[in-house]
Design a protein around this motif. Structure first.
Motif, PDB file in Angstrom:
ATOM      1  N   VAL A  95      -1.815   6.778 -14.679  1.00 36.08           N
ATOM      2  CA  VAL A  95      -1.215   7.408 -13.365  1.00 36.08           C
ATOM      3  C   VAL A  95      -1.542   8.689 -13.135  1.00 36.08           C
ATOM      4  N   SER A  96      -2.253   9.100 -12.068  1.00 37.78           N
ATOM      5  CA  SER A  96      -2.252  10.732 -11.827  1.00 37.78           C
ATOM      6  C   SER A  96      -0.743  11.360 -11.288  1.00 37.78           C
ATOM      7  N   VAL A  97      -0.360  12.319 -11.690  1.00 40.12           N
ATOM      8  CA  VAL A  97       0.554  13.174 -11.292  1.00 40.12           C
ATOM      9  C   VAL A  97       0.643  13.181  -9.609  1.00 40.12           C
ATOM     10  N   PHE A  98      -0.398  13.134  -9.044  1.00 44.47           N
ATOM     11  CA  PHE A  98      -0.561  13.551  -7.584  1.00 44.47           C
ATOM     12  C   PHE A  98      -0.385  12.280  -6.936  1.00 44.47           C
ATOM     13  N   ASP A  99      -0.184  10.898  -7.515  1.00 45.38           N
ATOM     14  CA  ASP A  99      -0.043   9.792  -7.220  1.00 45.38           C
ATOM     15  C   ASP A  99       1.525   9.507  -7.372  1.00 45.38           C
ATOM     16  N   LEU A 100       2.071   9.864  -8.275  1.00 45.48           N
ATOM     17  CA  LEU A 100       3.641   9.828  -8.256  1.00 45.48           C
ATOM     18  C   LEU A 100       4.297  10.808  -7.829  1.00 45.48           C
ATOM     19  N   PHE A 101       3.841  11.993  -7.394  1.00 49.59           N
ATOM     20  CA  PHE A 101       4.438  13.144  -6.336  1.00 49.59           C
ATOM     21  C   PHE A 101       3.564  13.073  -5.203  1.00 49.59           C
ATOM     22  N   SER A 102       3.681  12.384  -4.372  1.00 46.81           N
ATOM     23  CA  SER A 102       2.879  12.327  -3.160  1.00 46.81           C
ATOM     24  C   SER A 102       3.681  12.882  -1.892  1.00 46.81           C
ATOM     25  N   ILE A 103       3.106  13.736  -1.093  1.00 45.95           N
ATOM     26  CA  ILE A 103       3.839  14.174   0.163  1.00 45.95           C
ATOM     27  C   ILE A 103       3.800  13.102   1.312  1.00 45.95           C
ATOM     28  N   GLY A 104       5.268  13.041   1.640  1.00 49.42           N
ATOM     29  CA  GLY A 104       5.055  11.874   2.853  1.00 49.42           C
ATOM     30  C   GLY A 104       6.279  12.229   3.657  1.00 49.42           C
ATOM     31  N   VAL A 105       6.936  11.318   4.247  1.00 48.59           N
ATOM     32  CA  VAL A 105       8.099  11.401   5.205  1.00 48.59           C
ATOM     33  C   VAL A 105       9.177  10.420   4.849  1.00 48.59           C
ATOM     34  N   GLY A 106      10.379  10.651   5.246  1.00 46.65           N
ATOM     35  CA  GLY A 106      11.706   9.784   4.846  1.00 46.65           C
ATOM     36  C   GLY A 106      11.557   8.493   5.968  1.00 46.65           C
ATOM     37  N   PRO A 107      12.655   7.517   5.493  1.00 44.98           N
ATOM     38  CA  PRO A 107      13.531   7.835   4.581  1.00 44.98           C
ATOM     39  C   PRO A 107      13.036   7.053   3.228  1.00 44.98           C
ATOM     40  N   SER A 108      12.052   6.223   3.096  1.00 42.70           N
ATOM     41  CA  SER A 108      11.682   5.328   2.082  1.00 42.70           C
ATOM     42  C   SER A 108      10.253   5.186   1.545  1.00 42.70           C
ATOM     43  N   SER A 109       9.927   5.412   0.266  1.00 43.03           N
ATOM     44  CA  SER A 109       8.661   5.484  -0.030  1.00 43.03           C
ATOM     45  C   SER A 109       8.062   4.077   0.186  1.00 43.03           C
ATOM     46  N   SER A 110       8.648   2.998  -0.162  1.00 48.15           N
ATOM     47  CA  SER A 110       8.396   1.714  -0.263  1.00 48.15           C
ATOM     48  C   SER A 110       8.378   0.981   1.044  1.00 48.15           C
ATOM     49  N   HIS A 111       9.087   1.425   1.822  1.00 50.12           N
ATOM     50  CA  HIS A 111       9.746   0.826   3.125  1.00 50.12           C
ATOM     51  C   HIS A 111       8.885   1.784   4.490  1.00 50.12           C
ATOM     52  N   THR A 112       8.821   2.866   4.245  1.00 52.94           N
ATOM     53  CA  THR A 112       8.258   3.658   5.285  1.00 52.94           C
ATOM     54  C   THR A 112       6.956   4.242   4.823  1.00 52.94           C
ATOM     55  N   VAL A 113       6.767   4.805   3.885  1.00 52.83           N
ATOM     56  CA  VAL A 113       5.405   5.429   3.414  1.00 52.83           C
ATOM     57  C   VAL A 113       4.313   4.459   3.072  1.00 52.83           C
ATOM     58  N   GLY A 114       4.578   3.404   2.273  1.00 49.82           N
ATOM     59  CA  GLY A 114       3.810   2.342   1.820  1.00 49.82           C
ATOM     60  C   GLY A 114       3.251   1.383   3.120  1.00 49.82           C
ATOM     61  N   PRO A 115       4.156   0.945   4.082  1.00 56.18           N
ATOM     62  CA  PRO A 115       3.838   0.232   5.193  1.00 56.18           C
ATOM     63  C   PRO A 115       2.821   1.197   6.100  1.00 56.18           C
ATOM     64  N   MET A 116       3.334   2.247   6.410  1.00 54.96           N
ATOM     65  CA  MET A 116       2.579   3.183   7.350  1.00 54.96           C
ATOM     66  C   MET A 116       1.286   3.124   6.586  1.00 54.96           C
ATOM     67  N   ARG A 117       1.060   3.416   5.246  1.00 53.32           N
ATOM     68  CA  ARG A 117      -0.232   3.631   4.592  1.00 53.32           C
ATOM     69  C   ARG A 117      -0.999   2.375   4.803  1.00 53.32           C
ATOM     70  N   ALA A 118      -0.472   1.218   4.492  1.00 55.41           N
ATOM     71  CA  ALA A 118      -0.903  -0.194   4.417  1.00 55.41           C
ATOM     72  C   ALA A 118      -1.698  -0.306   5.931  1.00 55.41           C
ATOM     73  N   ALA A 119      -0.881  -0.235   7.173  1.00 54.38           N
ATOM     74  CA  ALA A 119      -1.040  -0.408   8.370  1.00 54.38           C
ATOM     75  C   ALA A 119      -2.585   0.486   8.775  1.00 54.38           C
ATOM     76  N   ALA A 120      -2.406   1.850   8.192  1.00 56.17           N
ATOM     77  CA  ALA A 120      -3.363   2.553   8.539  1.00 56.17           C
ATOM     78  C   ALA A 120      -4.535   2.591   7.913  1.00 56.17           C
ATOM     79  N   ASP A 121      -4.387   1.915   6.670  1.00 51.19           N
ATOM     80  CA  ASP A 121      -5.908   1.541   6.012  1.00 51.19           C
ATOM     81  C   ASP A 121      -6.434   0.219   6.644  1.00 51.19           C
ATOM     82  N   PHE A 122      -5.585  -0.686   7.064  1.00 54.86           N
ATOM     83  CA  PHE A 122      -6.170  -1.946   7.774  1.00 54.86           C
ATOM     84  C   PHE A 122      -6.778  -1.398   9.056  1.00 54.86           C
TER      85      PHE A 122
END
Length: 475
Positions: free
Chosen positions: A3-30
């Protein structure tokens, strides 16, 4: 694949990577895929179902807002916190969703009457691959399905889409061949020994297989800059954190008190400064501010706090042969990322999957490894530091009070950061392998998570989330 260091350390917004960042990314990709397929003008309505942890703690973790903004085309690495606030207020007032409106090239978004109340919550239903499941659908005017997909937010902002039956949804599909592939700490140590490389040097060589070295170093410097700004941003804020728990921002007061007694970063106050940085970054995260997932948002204060120690209190930063800050930061993040990659590969960095040991424990382990590297540790000492830190977070539950990333998350980051410093310092006093290897402790973390009750995996149905109770008040 590493895994790339740039995947482990990604710039995003709070409060949660799994509950905020991931869902926003998944919806935007859709949405982006719908636009790419030329189906935007045919969209008349959408449907979203949230499963498991995404549903049970979604309100406090910002999941619903994140999904809505993702459907508008906003991405966590680009959207400004003030835009999030503006769009949330607009949607809460009843204004229509601007479907795909934030995507490049979209001139006329589709306005939809879709709001938070329309998101279907299924907190007790778990999809096959991960507790953080999502189901997206887009319909035409006749109610026919134009597109649908199932996505999983697997921690750290990582998203997996529609994994085929019988496959590993977390398998890395990166087809770049790195020069030093490894999956375990034993393999990493063997490669370092065989090629005479430090952990940071090996990680740098792998990153340079993906992009030029100058780009790698610039990217690492950018990550460090965002961490620094997330620290400073909260120090300019006042009052309480959002969410209704009336959790007071402590970092600004702590900063004023520390500056009054220590303006030169005297070593006797290192614990106070490390605590402060961890607190202020996580308060910024709890406010929905811009942070770096490290490797998750809930644990985002640990790596910056220990980086502060590395750049202020180590011989590399203060000695006669002091190194430039950008070199210290690069070695620190590379070594931390190397350990984070093997933790993610062998276990998990998701609180919804293995509890907080996978978030705070992983971050503490990564930070300890990075600090040991900066302090001149051998590859074996870097591994030892990571093992010590992880070992003493085994069994740590994820039990956010009120479903918010505040109590006990913020203080937990400070404690884990100090543990990481201590782990690195302990490791540098020893030579040779420890009685328990890093691989063994990571495997134990994975097995402990599998045995852990779902009540303690980011569901707010156990631990402090239940025993403390929730009193929602105005700040």
């Amino acid at each position: 694949m590493v895994v790339s260091v740039f995947d482990l350390f990604s710039i995003g917004v709070g409060p949660s990577s799994s509950h905020t960042v991931g869902p926003m990314r998944a919806a935007a990709d859709f949405v982006a895929d719908l636009v790419a397929d030329g189906q935007l003008e045919s969209v008349s309505s959408v449907g979203v179902d949230l499963y498991g942890s995404l549903s049970s703690t979604g309100k406090g973790h910002g999941t619903f807002t994140a999904v809505l903004l993702g459907l508008e085309g906003h991405r966590p690495e680009q959207v400004a916190p003030e835009t999030i606030d503006q769009r949330r207020e607009a949607l809460e007032s009843g204004q229509p969703l601007q479907f795909a409106g934030a995507l490049d090239g979209v001139v006329a978004p589709v306005e939809l009457d879709f709001h938070e109340r329309d998101i279907v919550q299924r907190p007790l239903t778990l999809l096959p691959y991960h507790p953080n499941g999502m189901w997206f659908r887009a319909f035409d005017a006749d109610g026919q399905v134009l597109a649908e997909r199932t996505a999983y937010s697997c921690g750290g902002g990582f998203v997996v889409v529609d994994p085929p039956e019988g496959t590993d949804p977390m398998a890395d599909d990166d087809d770049v061949q790195v020069p030093y592939p490894y999956r375990t700490a034993d393999e990493l140590m063997a490669l370092c020994d065989e090629h005479g490389l430090s952990v940071a040097e090996l990680a740098l060589a792998n990153e340079c297989a993906r992009r030029p070295e100058a780009e790698v170093r610039a990217g690492l410097a950018k990550i460090a800059d965002v961490m620094e700004e997330s620290k400073n941003s909260n120090l300019r804020r006042t009052g309480c954190l959002p969410g209704g728990l009336a959790v007071r921002r402590r970092a600004p007061d702590w900063y004023a008190r520390l500056k009054a007694i220590d303006s030169t970063f005297d070593s006797q106050y290192w614990v106070e400064w490390v605590n402060l940085v961890a607190l202020t970054v996580n308060e910024e995260n709890a406010s929905g501010g811009r942070i770096v997932t490290a490797p998750t948002n809930g644990a985002a204060g640990i790596v910056p706090a220990v980086m502060f120690y590395a750049t202020h209190y180590t011989p590399a930063a203060r000695g006669h042969d002091a190194r430039p800050r950008e070199e210290i930061v690069a070695d620190y993040l590379l070594a931390a990322g190397a350990v984070g990659a093997l933790i993610k590969e062998q276990a998990s960095i998701s609180g919804a999957e293995v509890g907080c040991q996978g978030e705070v424990g992983s971050a503490s382990s990564m930070a300890a490894a990075g600090l040991a590297q900066v302090m001149g540790g051998s590859a074996q000492q870097v591994e030892n530091a990571a093992e010590i830190a992880m070992e003493h977070h085994l069994g740590l539950t994820c039990d956010p009070v009120g479903g918010l990333v505040q109590v006990p998350c913020i203080e937990r980051n400070a404690i884990a950061a100090v543990t990481a410093v201590n782990a690195a310092r302990m490791a540098l006093f020893e030579d040779g392998p420890t009685h328990v290897s890093l691989d063994k402790v990571v495997q134990t973390m994975r097995d402990t998570g599998a045995d852990m009750s779902e009540n303690y995996k980011e569901t707010a149905r156990g631990g402090l989330a239940v025993s403390v109770g929730v009193n929602v008040v105005e700040c």
